[in-house]
Scaffold this motif. Structure first.
Motif, PDB file in Angstrom:
ATOM      1  N   THR A 125       0.964  -1.011   0.193  1.00  0.00           N
ATOM      2  CA  THR A 125       0.165   0.321  -0.130  1.00  0.00           C
ATOM      3  C   THR A 125       1.011   1.433  -0.265  1.00  0.00           C
ATOM      4  O   THR A 125       1.576   1.528   1.091  1.00  0.00           O
ATOM      5  CB  THR A 125      -0.994   0.017   1.511  1.00  0.00           C
ATOM      6  N   LYS A 126       0.772   2.209  -1.015  1.00  0.00           N
ATOM      7  CA  LYS A 126       1.897   3.629  -1.491  1.00  0.00           C
ATOM      8  C   LYS A 126       1.451   4.231  -1.912  1.00  0.00           C
ATOM      9  O   LYS A 126       0.118   3.861  -3.277  1.00  0.00           O
ATOM     10  CB  LYS A 126       3.184   3.513  -1.043  1.00  0.00           C
ATOM     11  N   GLY A 127       0.512   5.381  -1.648  1.00  0.00           N
ATOM     12  CA  GLY A 127      -0.042   6.819  -2.340  1.00  0.00           C
ATOM     13  C   GLY A 127      -0.997   6.241  -2.863  1.00  0.00           C
ATOM     14  O   GLY A 127      -1.664   5.783  -1.689  1.00  0.00           O
ATOM     15  N   SER A 128      -1.274   5.638  -4.167  1.00  0.00           N
ATOM     16  CA  SER A 128      -2.951   5.815  -5.153  1.00  0.00           C
ATOM     17  C   SER A 128      -3.022   3.845  -4.992  1.00  0.00           C
ATOM     18  O   SER A 128      -3.445   3.888  -5.278  1.00  0.00           O
ATOM     19  CB  SER A 128      -3.262   6.311  -5.655  1.00  0.00           C
ATOM     20  N   GLN A 129      -1.985   2.814  -4.177  1.00  0.00           N
ATOM     21  CA  GLN A 129      -2.181   1.748  -4.348  1.00  0.00           C
ATOM     22  C   GLN A 129      -2.608   1.480  -3.616  1.00  0.00           C
ATOM     23  O   GLN A 129      -1.817   1.393  -2.068  1.00  0.00           O
ATOM     24  CB  GLN A 129      -1.146   1.469  -5.116  1.00  0.00           C
ATOM     25  N   TYR A 130      -3.537   0.125  -3.454  1.00  0.00           N
ATOM     26  CA  TYR A 130      -4.181  -0.159  -2.128  1.00  0.00           C
ATOM     27  C   TYR A 130      -3.343  -1.670  -2.068  1.00  0.00           C
ATOM     28  O   TYR A 130      -3.001  -2.012  -3.480  1.00  0.00           O
ATOM     29  CB  TYR A 130      -5.575  -0.756  -1.618  1.00  0.00           C
ATOM     30  N   GLY A 131      -3.311  -2.299  -1.489  1.00  0.00           N
ATOM     31  CA  GLY A 131      -2.632  -3.532  -1.113  1.00  0.00           C
ATOM     32  C   GLY A 131      -3.495  -4.708  -1.609  1.00  0.00           C
ATOM     33  O   GLY A 131      -3.146  -5.601  -2.243  1.00  0.00           O
ATOM     34  N   PHE A 132      -4.726  -4.587  -1.292  1.00  0.00           N
ATOM     35  CA  PHE A 132      -5.745  -5.525  -1.580  1.00  0.00           C
ATOM     36  C   PHE A 132      -6.926  -4.811  -1.731  1.00  0.00           C
ATOM     37  O   PHE A 132      -7.001  -3.844  -0.906  1.00  0.00           O
ATOM     38  CB  PHE A 132      -5.665  -6.766  -0.233  1.00  0.00           C
ATOM     39  N   ALA A 133      -7.505  -4.986  -2.795  1.00  0.00           N
ATOM     40  CA  ALA A 133      -9.391  -5.453  -2.723  1.00  0.00           C
ATOM     41  C   ALA A 133     -10.233  -6.415  -3.099  1.00  0.00           C
ATOM     42  O   ALA A 133      -9.716  -7.699  -3.432  1.00  0.00           O
ATOM     43  CB  ALA A 133      -9.595  -4.237  -4.011  1.00  0.00           C
TER      44      ALA A 133
END
Length: 414
Positions: free
Chosen positions: A188-196
Motif C-alpha cells: 500500500t502506497k500512494g493511490s495503490q492499495y495492497g488488497f481489494a
C-alpha cells in the motif's frame, strides 16, 4: 456469480416463491397447445430465459442456443434475457400467468429454492444425469435427491496478484492471513492499495466473504461462532489498517477488477470470468488460493455458475425438447467452448486436463473449482436468508456499527 453473483437481490422472492407451488401444478394441467400431453408432437420453437443481458455473453449464449436448437431439430429458439436482479421476479410473474419459458437458466444457489416450489421438472424424467460432473454443481442442482439442472461451467474466487508489483516490492503471494495482512500493508502506497475485495450489502458481498469464513472453519449454520468472528476481524483489519480501501463496502466485483487493472490494487479477490479482461489489459498476474488462518486448514471457496433447467409446462413435447436443449448446452464441445469464451471452468471432470492445456491462463482455477463448495449444500433453499445475515453483519463491522463478535447476532435480529 455466480459468475459469481451479478449483484442480484431476491426482491422479496423468498416469501413470494410459495405461490409457485399451486401455479406450477396448474401449468402441468394446462391446455393442449403445442402438443399438450403428447410427448411425440412436433416442436417448432422453444423459449429460453436467462440473465445474460450483457455483451459479449448475450450473443455468445444466443449463438450456442441457436446452434443447439438446430441440432435437435427446433427451427427457432427465442432467447430472452433480463437483468440479473429481475430474473426471479420475472419467473414469479410468468408462473402466475402460466407463461413459463421452456428452458430456464438459474444461478446455482437459486436452483433448490425454485425446485422446492414444484416449478421444475426432475431431469431424470428425460433420461438425463450428471455422471462425471464435479461434485459442487451436482450438489447445488439436487433437491430431495432429484437432479433439476445441469451446469456447463463453474467458477469460484481466489487471490489475483500483480506479479510485477509484488516482485518490485519483494513480496511473495500470501499463504496465511498474517502474510496477507503484512503483504497488503507493504504493497500500500500512494493511490495503490495492497488488497481489494467486494464487501457490498448483497449476495455478491456474502459470496466474497465465504473464503475467509469457510477456510477458517466457520459455517453458515453457526454464524455466531468465533471462527466467523475471526473472519470478520480479518476484513476489518485490512480496512482499518488502510491496506484495503474503505470503499470496499460499495465496490462490486467488476469495480474491484477495474482497480486491479488500473494498478490501484496490487492484489484482489475475484473470479476467473475477469481473466479475459486482464489478458486484454496485458496485466502480468498470478493466481493463488485464498490464504489459510492456521496451519492444517484447507482453503475453501464457493461454487459459482449458472445452470439450465426444464420448467413444468403444459406441453410434454416441449419439455422433452427442452431437456434435449439442456443436454446440448452441456456436451463436451459446448462446455469447452463456453468455458473459453466466458472465463469459466468446465464442470465435467474429464475435461480438466484438456482445458488446462488449451487455456493456460485458467490453470489456477481448475482445481479450486473442482473442490468448490456449494452455497446451498447445508441450507438448501434456506441459503438466501442466511446470506442476508452474512452480508448485513459484514457491513455492520466495516461501518463500525458492530464488533466482529456481535455482528452476526445483531444482523440476525434486525
Amino acid at each position: 456469480m455466480s459468475h459469481g453473483n451479478k449483484n442480484r437481490k431476491r426482491l422479496g422472492a423468498t416469501a413470494a416463491l410459495a405461490v409457485l407451488v399451486p401455479l406450477a401444478l396448474a401449468a402441468c394441467s394446462g391446455s393442449d397447445e403445442d402438443g399438450g400431453g403428447d410427448a411425440s408432437a412436433a416442436v417448432d420453437s422453444l423459449t429460453v430465459l436467462d440473465y445474460y443481458n450483457d455483451e459479449p455473453a448475450k450473443t455468445q449464449i444466443g449463438d450456442m442456443l441457436s446452434a443447439c436448437g438446430t441440432s435437435i431439430g427446433v427451427a427457432k429458439v427465442d432467447h430472452q434475457s433480463v437483468p440479473g436482479p429481475t430474473l426471479i421476479q420475472k419467473v414469479l410473474q410468468q408462473a402466475s400467468s402460466k407463461t413459463m419459458p421452456d428452458v430456464l437458466m438459474l444461478d446455482n444457489p437459486d436452483i433448490q429454492q425454485i425446485a422446492a416450489t414444484g416449478a421444475l421438472a426432475p431431469l431424470s424424467d428425460f433420461g438425463l444425469n450428471a455422471d462425471g460432473f464435479a461434485k459442487g454443481p451436482v450438489a447445488a442442482a439436487t433437491y430431495q435427491d432429484k437432479l433439476y439442472a445441469l451446469q456447463p461451467g463453474a467458477n469460484t474466487i481466489a487471490i489475483y496478484y500483480n506479479k510485477d508489483i509484488l516482485s518490485a516490492a519483494g513480496v511473495e503471494p500470501p499463504k496465511t492471513w498474517d502474510e496477507l495482512k503484512t503483504a497488503a500493508k507493504k504493497l500500500t502506497k500512494g493511490s495503490q492499495y495492497g488488497f481489494a475485495f467486494n464487501a457490498t450489502a448483497d449476495y455478491e458481498g456474502a459470496w466474497q466473504f465465504l473464503p475467509p469464513m469457510w477456510t477458517n472453519g466457520g459455517d453458515e449454520t453457526q454464524l455466531k461462532s468465533p471462527q466467523v468472528a475471526q473472519a470478520l476481524q480479518l476484513w476489518k483489519d485490512l480496512v482499518d489498517s488502510g491496506s484495503a480501501s474503505k470503499s470496499v463496502i460499495n465496490w462490486s466485483q467488476a469495480d474491484v477488477n477495474d482497480q486491479f487493472i488500473a494498478k490501484k490494487a496490487a492484489m484482489m479477490l475475484n473470479g476467473p470470468w475477469q481473466t479475459p479482461n486482464l489478458v486484454k489489459a496485458k496485466i502480468n498476474y498470478g493466481v493463488v488460493p485464498f490464504p489459510v488462518n492456521q496451519a492444517g486448514q484447507t482453503s475453501t471457496a464457493p461454487l459459482g455458475g449458472e445452470a439450465w433447467t426444464v420448467p413444468l409446462t403444459s406441453s410434454e413435447a416441449k419439455m422433452k425438447k427442452a431437456a434435449e436443449l439442456v443436454a446440448c448446452m452441456n456436451t463436451d464441445e459446448n462446455q469447452l467452448k463456453r468455458a473459453k469464451e466466458g472465463g469459466i471452468v468446465p464442470t465435467k471432470l474429464a475435461l480438466a486436463d484438456k482445458y488446462k492445456a488449451e487455456n493456460p491462463t485458467m490453470v489456477g482455477f481448475v482445481e479450486p473449482v473442482a473442490n468448490a463448495r456449494s452455497r446451498t449444500g447445508k441450507l438448501g433453499d434456506k441459503w438466501p436468508d442466511q446470506a442476508k445475515i452474512i452480508y448485513t453483519g459484514m457491513q455492520q463491522v466495516l461501518t463500525g456499527q458492530a464488533a466482529p463478535a456481535d455482528a452476526m447476532a445483531k444482523a440476525g435480529a434486525s
